[in-house]
Design a protein around this motif. Sequence first.
Motif, PDB file in Angstrom:
ATOM      1  N   LEU C 195       0.840  -1.207   0.000  1.00 40.87           N
ATOM      2  CA  LEU C 195       0.000   0.000   0.000  1.00 40.87           C
ATOM      3  C   LEU C 195       0.873   1.255   0.000  1.00 40.87           C
ATOM      4  O   LEU C 195       0.628   2.200  -0.760  1.00 40.87           O
ATOM      5  N   CYS C 196       1.913   1.248   0.844  1.00 38.36           N
ATOM      6  CA  CYS C 196       2.851   2.380   0.867  1.00 38.36           C
ATOM      7  C   CYS C 196       3.483   2.554  -0.518  1.00 38.36           C
ATOM      8  O   CYS C 196       3.598   3.673  -1.026  1.00 38.36           O
ATOM      9  N   ALA C 197       3.873   1.429  -1.115  1.00 34.31           N
ATOM     10  CA  ALA C 197       4.520   1.490  -2.428  1.00 34.31           C
ATOM     11  C   ALA C 197       3.571   2.089  -3.460  1.00 34.31           C
ATOM     12  O   ALA C 197       3.970   2.925  -4.279  1.00 34.31           O
ATOM     13  N   LEU C 198       2.287   1.674  -3.404  1.00 33.30           N
ATOM     14  CA  LEU C 198       1.306   2.211  -4.356  1.00 33.30           C
ATOM     15  C   LEU C 198       1.201   3.724  -4.204  1.00 33.30           C
ATOM     16  O   LEU C 198       1.191   4.469  -5.189  1.00 33.30           O
ATOM     17  N   THR C 199       1.118   4.198  -2.949  1.00 32.94           N
ATOM     18  CA  THR C 199       0.991   5.636  -2.723  1.00 32.94           C
ATOM     19  C   THR C 199       2.213   6.383  -3.253  1.00 32.94           C
ATOM     20  O   THR C 199       2.084   7.411  -3.919  1.00 32.94           O
ATOM     21  N   LEU C 200       3.395   5.838  -2.979  1.00 33.58           N
ATOM     22  CA  LEU C 200       4.609   6.507  -3.462  1.00 33.58           C
ATOM     23  C   LEU C 200       4.627   6.531  -4.990  1.00 33.58           C
ATOM     24  O   LEU C 200       4.938   7.553  -5.601  1.00 33.58           O
ATOM     25  N   PHE C 201       4.261   5.398  -5.590  1.00 30.83           N
ATOM     26  CA  PHE C 201       4.260   5.301  -7.053  1.00 30.83           C
ATOM     27  C   PHE C 201       3.309   6.334  -7.657  1.00 30.83           C
ATOM     28  O   PHE C 201       3.672   7.089  -8.563  1.00 30.83           O
ATOM     29  N   PHE C 202       2.088   6.386  -7.110  1.00 26.68           N
ATOM     30  CA  PHE C 202       1.104   7.303  -7.689  1.00 26.68           C
ATOM     31  C   PHE C 202       1.398   8.757  -7.343  1.00 26.68           C
ATOM     32  O   PHE C 202       0.958   9.658  -8.046  1.00 26.68           O
ATOM     33  N   SER C 203       2.145   8.991  -6.251  1.00 27.36           N
ATOM     34  CA  SER C 203       2.487  10.376  -5.921  1.00 27.36           C
ATOM     35  C   SER C 203       3.457  10.939  -6.949  1.00 27.36           C
ATOM     36  O   SER C 203       3.625  12.152  -7.059  1.00 27.36           O
ATOM     37  N   VAL C 204       4.118  10.060  -7.701  1.00 29.19           N
ATOM     38  CA  VAL C 204       4.991  10.518  -8.791  1.00 29.19           C
ATOM     39  C   VAL C 204       4.210  10.531 -10.107  1.00 29.19           C
ATOM     40  O   VAL C 204       4.130  11.549 -10.791  1.00 29.19           O
ATOM     41  N   LEU C 205       3.603   9.386 -10.420  1.00 29.60           N
ATOM     42  CA  LEU C 205       2.905   9.264 -11.708  1.00 29.60           C
ATOM     43  C   LEU C 205       1.752  10.266 -11.826  1.00 29.60           C
ATOM     44  O   LEU C 205       1.590  10.916 -12.862  1.00 29.60           O
ATOM     45  N   GLY C 206       0.970  10.405 -10.753  1.00 26.20           N
ATOM     46  CA  GLY C 206      -0.211  11.276 -10.794  1.00 26.20           C
ATOM     47  C   GLY C 206       0.128  12.718 -11.118  1.00 26.20           C
ATOM     48  O   GLY C 206      -0.325  13.255 -12.132  1.00 26.20           O
ATOM     49  N   PRO C 207       0.950  13.392 -10.273  1.00 29.52           N
ATOM     50  CA  PRO C 207       1.250  14.801 -10.546  1.00 29.52           C
ATOM     51  C   PRO C 207       1.931  15.044 -11.886  1.00 29.52           C
ATOM     52  O   PRO C 207       1.631  16.015 -12.564  1.00 29.52           O
ATOM     53  N   ILE C 208       2.855  14.139 -12.284  1.00 30.70           N
ATOM     54  CA  ILE C 208       3.527  14.353 -13.574  1.00 30.70           C
ATOM     55  C   ILE C 208       2.495  14.328 -14.701  1.00 30.70           C
ATOM     56  O   ILE C 208       2.439  15.239 -15.544  1.00 30.70           O
TER      57      ILE C 208
END
Lengths: 216, 259, 219
Positions: C195-208
């Motif tokens: 779950l932590c990994a998903l949040t970190l991943f999307f915190s990069v992919l989403g804003p970009i």
Amino acid sequence: MKLTINNLSGERNGQMIFSNISFTLAKGEALIITGTNGSGKSTLLRVIAGLLPAASGTVSLEDSGEFTPPEMMHYLGHLNALKPAMSIEENLIFWQQFCGNSLLDPDAALEAVALPGIGHLPAAYLSAGQKRRISIAKLLVSFKPVWIVDEPTGALDKASEQMFARLVNEHLNNGGIAIAATHKPLDIGEGVALKTKSMNMDEMPVEDTLTYGDLL
Amino acid sequence: MSDVTTSTGFLGKVWDLANPTRFLRFANRLIPVLAIITALLFAAGLYLGFSAPQDYLQGATVQIMFIHVPAMWVAMMTYSIMSISAIGSLVWRHPLADVAIRAAIPIGAAFTFLGLVTGSLWGKPMWGTWWVWDARLTSVLILFIIYAGLYALSRAIDEPTTAARSLAVITLVGFINIPIIKFSVDWWNTLHQPASISSLERIAKPALDVVFLYPLLTMALAYSFLFFTLHLMGMRNEIFRRRIRSMRMLSARAADKGA
Amino acid sequence: MIALLKRDLKLAFRVGGGALTGVLFFLAVVTIVPFGIGPDLNLLAKIGPAILWIAALLASLLGLDRLFQQDREDGTLDLIIMQPHSMTATVFIKCLAHWLASGLPLILATPIFGLFMNMEPLAIAAVMATLLVGTPAITFIGAVGAAVTVSLPRGGLLLAVLILPLVIPVLIFGVTAAYGAVEDPAPFTAPFLILCALTLFFSVLGPITAGWVLRNSTD
């Protein structure tokens, strides 16, 4: 500081709106763009401000350092970009901090647009003309050398129009550059000696071609 | 700005097709050929499928496989084609790539739907229920929702350039997400249904004798050709739709000038 | 950037009750569940974490469509795009503000709703922890949907349809980890870390992605 527009063409919805417009503006010079409805004034300004991709051509600014031309510009469009839920002062402070390069503090800016002492009021309480003047005050709170203004005096009365003309003149005297679009010819320059060039969009040639996307 | 340049070499030929007018000419010639091949393949595939012997475990229901499995393969192939087109649309901003995505969405959705329905029809006699929350079925259902969302998005935005970017971005974000979704659904499934019902593999795969393999492969080819035929037709329609749109805009503009 | 964070928080709390609306929606969803399945406390305790997660998911989707739309309608977005800040950072800050104003209050309200669901303190703590780690991912993915639907007058529904399949992994690992904390054989650490990994991943992919879409969305 010199703004160079080179062979700029703009399209909207796959139609050429204007093509191959070139001009340069040096420090202290302004360009007044006139033209009828739909002649492409707004599109031209938005292309210059980087808000629409140019179909061809370039916009360049000398001595802009690490910044791109749009980052050195104030754009005053049809919308005022004010949040009705915040006070006038909060609105101005936000834009000052977000744009950087503080110039006047909000109180001084409000004085300059002849609305002194109302910074504490929510922006929602203002009339259309007052909102426009706050929007103009936004140009004063942080310094950007190029002003791109689109129908700046639409909702303004005669006195406010002259007030705005004075502000533009001051900006030019400080070494700024301004591009303004109006449907009434030269209402900014009236009574104020501006070093202005002018351009009528109706007389600009438009290549009557469809763009590639529409050839589809 | 119609860059109708003639290029040489294979890449050049491919690039020539990127010109919409040339593409239309190419599509017009190709569609009848593809349609005939599709019809022949379907005739052969269906004949082989129906004449295949009955499975000793599944009886006649095994023949649903010839409809079901190729539908799923093509549904996944369609999404891959859309993702490649999305890259083409974003990187080269080529309108034809966007047209390809747009035309593929409803076809992909239809194949996914066909896969779901036939899977459900197959599941009833095999598992005794129309639907199980099996990892594979669930993933396919999610794929269908993604297709449906993309379809809704493609109809919601009128302006082609804006729509192109939005569709391409969501297609790619979906593409990046599909492995994550697949992985998480598998995880979820092993946690909740410890191998109570195994999916197709155990029943179908060991039994996948040559008598089943040939009709299956023929049907897969038939489905693929059906996809290419429909996709080309869809792209042709989309191009016509856009031409009509720009002609209308031109006449609106001309009316303004005449006044 | 801090100015933007402050402004967005101010607006969120001043306009339309902000955080309170989300919490009320959360309350409404949690309340209707017993009416649907009956007031069996044991059953409620069993499905409690799942209900809280689903309610939180729906509540986080609420208002996500306005993330950029308001700024676009009043011309703010044009000016934001022109400034010398990276759009990725700007979107990240806006997501952060949105999460602080609408996600965090939900998490703080979770204990009360957990009691409604007859959950044990450990289960409530586990749900809070997973929501704290997982809900930002929903905001970050949602930002992409919000950016894509920014010009649509009724983008909210479409946004939900586009985003829901993409947040299923977040829901799966959130609920799994929450159950893992209370039920013995089920693991907690592994799904929690994913779950932590998903949040970190999307915190990069989403804003970009959202930043890129917004920069190209002007017309």
